[in-house]
Design an enzyme around this catalytic site. Structure first.
Site, PDB file in Angstrom:
ATOM      1  CG  HIS A  94     -34.038 -15.478  26.676  1.00  0.00           C
ATOM      2  ND1 HIS A  94     -34.826 -16.562  26.968  1.00  0.00           N
ATOM      3  CD2 HIS A  94     -34.628 -14.864  25.603  1.00  0.00           C
ATOM      4  CE1 HIS A  94     -35.845 -16.622  26.122  1.00  0.00           C
ATOM      5  NE2 HIS A  94     -35.741 -15.602  25.278  1.00  0.00           N
TER       6      HIS A  94
HETATM    7  C1  BDR Z   1     -31.322 -16.036  23.116  1.00  0.00           C
HETATM    8  O1  BDR Z   1     -31.559 -15.756  21.741  1.00  0.00           O
HETATM    9  C2  BDR Z   1     -31.506 -14.379  21.514  1.00  0.00           C
HETATM   10  O2  BDR Z   1     -32.539 -13.942  20.700  1.00  0.00           O
HETATM   11  C3  BDR Z   1     -31.514 -13.695  22.847  1.00  0.00           C
HETATM   12  O3  BDR Z   1     -30.706 -12.525  22.806  1.00  0.00           O
HETATM   13  C4  BDR Z   1     -30.975 -14.716  23.806  1.00  0.00           C
HETATM   14  O4  BDR Z   1     -29.571 -14.624  23.929  1.00  0.00           O
HETATM   15  C5  BDR Z   1     -32.533 -16.730  23.673  1.00  0.00           C
HETATM   16  O5  BDR Z   1     -32.824 -17.885  22.964  1.00  0.00           O
END
Ligand code: BDR
Ligand code: CA
Length: 322
Positions: free
Chosen positions: A241
């Protein structure tokens, strides 16, 4: 040659945040990184701070300043994502303890002081729960006048990834996310609607592994995410992400979206942290965000691969175990 962006990253590393940091440090001609603030999130703040330092050190950038901020959300206990990221936040590769140390200033003070003092408007990228940023806005709203753009990773207009309703970052601190979306500045939103469509493949992970020491580390770190997402979501690979935020800053043409109104659900029930995205403008409210619904996955992975390959000539730093 595009101009260098004065940038602050607020994050919670976390594997994908760690890779977002590497991307920034791989492109010094594009980013003037003013510093990194971390909060509690995926793992407790003592680990997110340590992991940010490890990323800088791995990239050979001991000069980067890292500031620890809020340990947890504004109104609620911290809920970790350590099942995905591991207890210390970097499941998959055991990096050595960094020799760099944290700055003594609190992360929120760093945000306020640095943004107010900057001679150019600052771009703020957020890849964790936005607690530090929200507290900074509440404490010193004048920072908003000296911010060029706030790009945030969070939210979903489809399913959530931590609950059926919510994406993790906004679920973790919905009150902070609410402050962000009501601060009066138009936010740029990178949600899981797009990150879940730009997933890793085993071929790509194998290729990255051949790109020097940093490539090997990155590949090893992403493999648990790849496995987790395949097992838990209807995807063929892992969604990384946070790097998408940096991908957008480097090449906005890879992303498509529109201006919409987003409201964050700050309830304490099953709707907690949901981003209510008014894609069809049903509420006739002024847009408070530019929201992406498409990413050029191939282009994004080409960009990321190119950045990782830039580290190939770096000497191994403090390597104890590989
Ligand atoms: C987000 O949640 C975290 O686990 C990741 O780093 C990202 O920022 C995705 O939902
Ligand atoms: Ca994150």
């Amino acid at each position: 040659m595009p101009k260098q962006i004065p940038l602050i990253l607020d994050c919670d590393p976390g594997i994908d945040d760690f890779i977002a940091i590497l991307m920034i440090l791989a492109a010094p001609e594009r980013f003037n990184l003013l510093g990194i603030s971390v909060s509690g999130g995926n793992v407790p703040v003592k680990y997110t701070a340590l992991n940010a330092l490890k990323a800088c050190e791995l990239a050979g950038r001991r000069d980067v300043k890292v500031y620890a901020g809020c340990p947890g959300p504004m109104l609620r206990p911290l809920e970790l994502q350590d099942e995905v990221h591991g207890e210390t936040g970097l499941k998959g590769y055991d990096l050595p303890a960094p020799s760099m140390t944290l700055e003594s200033k609190h992360g929120v003070d760093f945000l306020i002081d640095t943004i107010l003092a900057s001679s150019e408007k600052v771009t703020l990228a957020t890849t964790g729960p936005v607690t530090n940023v929200a507290v900074a806005i509440v404490r010193e709203p004048r920072i908003l006048d000296n911010i060029e753009e706030i790009v945030t990773m969070g939210g979903s207009m489809a399913l959530g990834n931590i609950t059926p309703a919510a994406e993790y970052n906004f679920y973790a601190d919905p009150d902070a996310a609410h402050i962000l979306y009501t601060c009066g500045k138009k936010i740029t939103t990178v949600s899981i609607d797009i990150t879940h469509t730009a997933v890793t493949s085993l071929e790509w992970l194998d290729h990255i592994e051949t790109l020097g020491h940093v490539g090997k580390v990155v590949s090893a770190l992403i493999r648990p995410i790849h496995e987790w997402d395949v097992a838990n979501f209807d995807t063929e690979g892992g969604a990384i992400h946070d790097p998408c935020v940096i991908g957008y800053l480097l090449d906005p043409t890879l992303f498509k979206g529109q201006d919409v109104h987003v409201e964050i659900n700050t309830a304490f029930d099953v709707g907690r942290g949901r981003s209510i995205v008014d894609w069809w403008h049903k509420r006739s409210l002024p847009a408070n965000t530019h929201y992406f619904n498409e990413i050029n996955s191939k282009g994004f992975y080409e960009l990321l691969t190119g950045l990782i390959s830039r580290f190939q000539n770096l000497p191994k730093i403090n390597e104890v175990r590989s």
